[in-house]
Write an enzyme that holds these catalytic residues in place. Sequence first.
Site, PDB file in Angstrom:
ATOM      1  CG  ASP A   1      -2.075  -0.969   1.094  1.00  0.00           C
ATOM      2  OD1 ASP A   1      -2.312  -1.468  -0.010  1.00  0.00           O
ATOM      3  OD2 ASP A   1      -2.737  -1.235   2.118  1.00  0.00           O
TER       4      ASP A   1
ATOM      5  NE  ARG B   1      -1.604   1.517  13.592  1.00  0.00           N
ATOM      6  CZ  ARG B   1      -0.726   0.667  13.117  1.00  0.00           C
ATOM      7  NH1 ARG B   1       0.524   0.673  13.578  1.00  0.00           N
ATOM      8  NH2 ARG B   1      -1.046  -0.207  12.180  1.00  0.00           N
TER       9      ARG B   1
ATOM     10  CG  ASP C   1      -4.489   1.001  12.188  1.00  0.00           C
ATOM     11  OD1 ASP C   1      -4.635   1.055  13.421  1.00  0.00           O
ATOM     12  OD2 ASP C   1      -3.833   0.108  11.619  1.00  0.00           O
TER      13      ASP C   1
ATOM     14  CB  SER D   1      -4.014  -7.942   6.232  1.00  0.00           C
ATOM     15  OG  SER D   1      -3.801  -6.614   6.677  1.00  0.00           O
TER      16      SER D   1
END
Length: 407
Positions: A14, A94, A123, A177
Amino acid sequence: MKEKVVLAYSGGLDTTAIIPWLKENFDYEVICVCVDCGQGEELDGLKERAEFCGAAKLYIEDVTDEFCDEYIMPCVQAHAVYENKYLLGTSMARPVIAKKLVEIARKEGASAICHGATGKGNDQIRFELGIKALAPDLKIIAAWRNDKWNMDSRESEIEYCKAHGIDLPFSADSSYSRDRNLWHISHEGLELEDPANEPDFGHLLVLGVTPEKAPDEGEYVTMAFEKGIPVSINGKQMKVSDIIRKLNALGGKHGIGIVDIVENRVVGMKSRGVYETPGGAILYEAHQQLEELILDRDTYALKTDMGNKLAQIVYEGKWFTPLRESVQAFIESTQKYVTGEVKFKLYKGNIIKAGTSSPYSLYNESIASFTTGNLYDHHDAEGFINLFGLSCKVRAMKMKEAEEDKI
């Protein structure tokens, strides 16, 4: 001069595709930032890949110790667990990533920050709430939600890269993933997308083995804590990050910390994932075993509520808020006397108590023992029960009177 954008860069497909996409659609100078929270070998070759794809620069920021000390440990001290199972491995990382993205954006004079989180996940919320709290003036580009993003699969991303002269070793169909840091690794996709399927653990696991494949002999471990912070394993003093590394190896060996969960995402959907948190599972359990000895009943009960609240705050990306600061302040006040030693045995997925001690233990053998001691008179219980159960007794009497009046 071109405007600069800071890209949260992992080196995966990505964010690799996003580099040429940003240059083509916005004419930005792309500054890649990889925040190292303990991803290990995933960082190998990252600089060459980023520059080959058109990035002007790559920062690799090692925040592993900060992540452990300032983000993981408050959650451990709180026993913050989302929906009774998830130890917040992705969620906790995060905010520190968002903080670093903002720091580099300020250093580079960037006008925007871009991330590759999808429009279906948590996210995007965590990154963007962090950025908004720390730098409300910066523009946020969410590639997957942008009208100029027309890729909808790994195949289309690979084709886009090839069309821009980028031929990298990504496959379209072979992997889950995943998100990895020092604390955990998460797995989504493939057979896990159907909750009716059993996970293919032989293909899936990275940090350890299933309990069935763990050693037939258990292993004893002793941990020491000071004010709720782990300080040693088996008598050897270590910083928190090294303690987590050691516990990851021990837990992975003995099949500890494998969780298969269908969780409720913030955006409203349910998602299924498998999480490996071997060291984290041990650390949470050891801390709680010690805390059982030390906290009084009312504090323990309220702390349980606050731990659940902190889990929700962290999961929803609200780290940089007054509420998180206030809840954490309460949690820290409960840890003043959480000092002592915990011994346990690791055996085939289990963490088995083997003795806990603390100079601040509230356990009193004279009171708790079946043998009558000087501090407790059995006869005192009668009056207590009469008062404690008075409302139950009065209600029963009134209900009986009401029934008799109907006759």
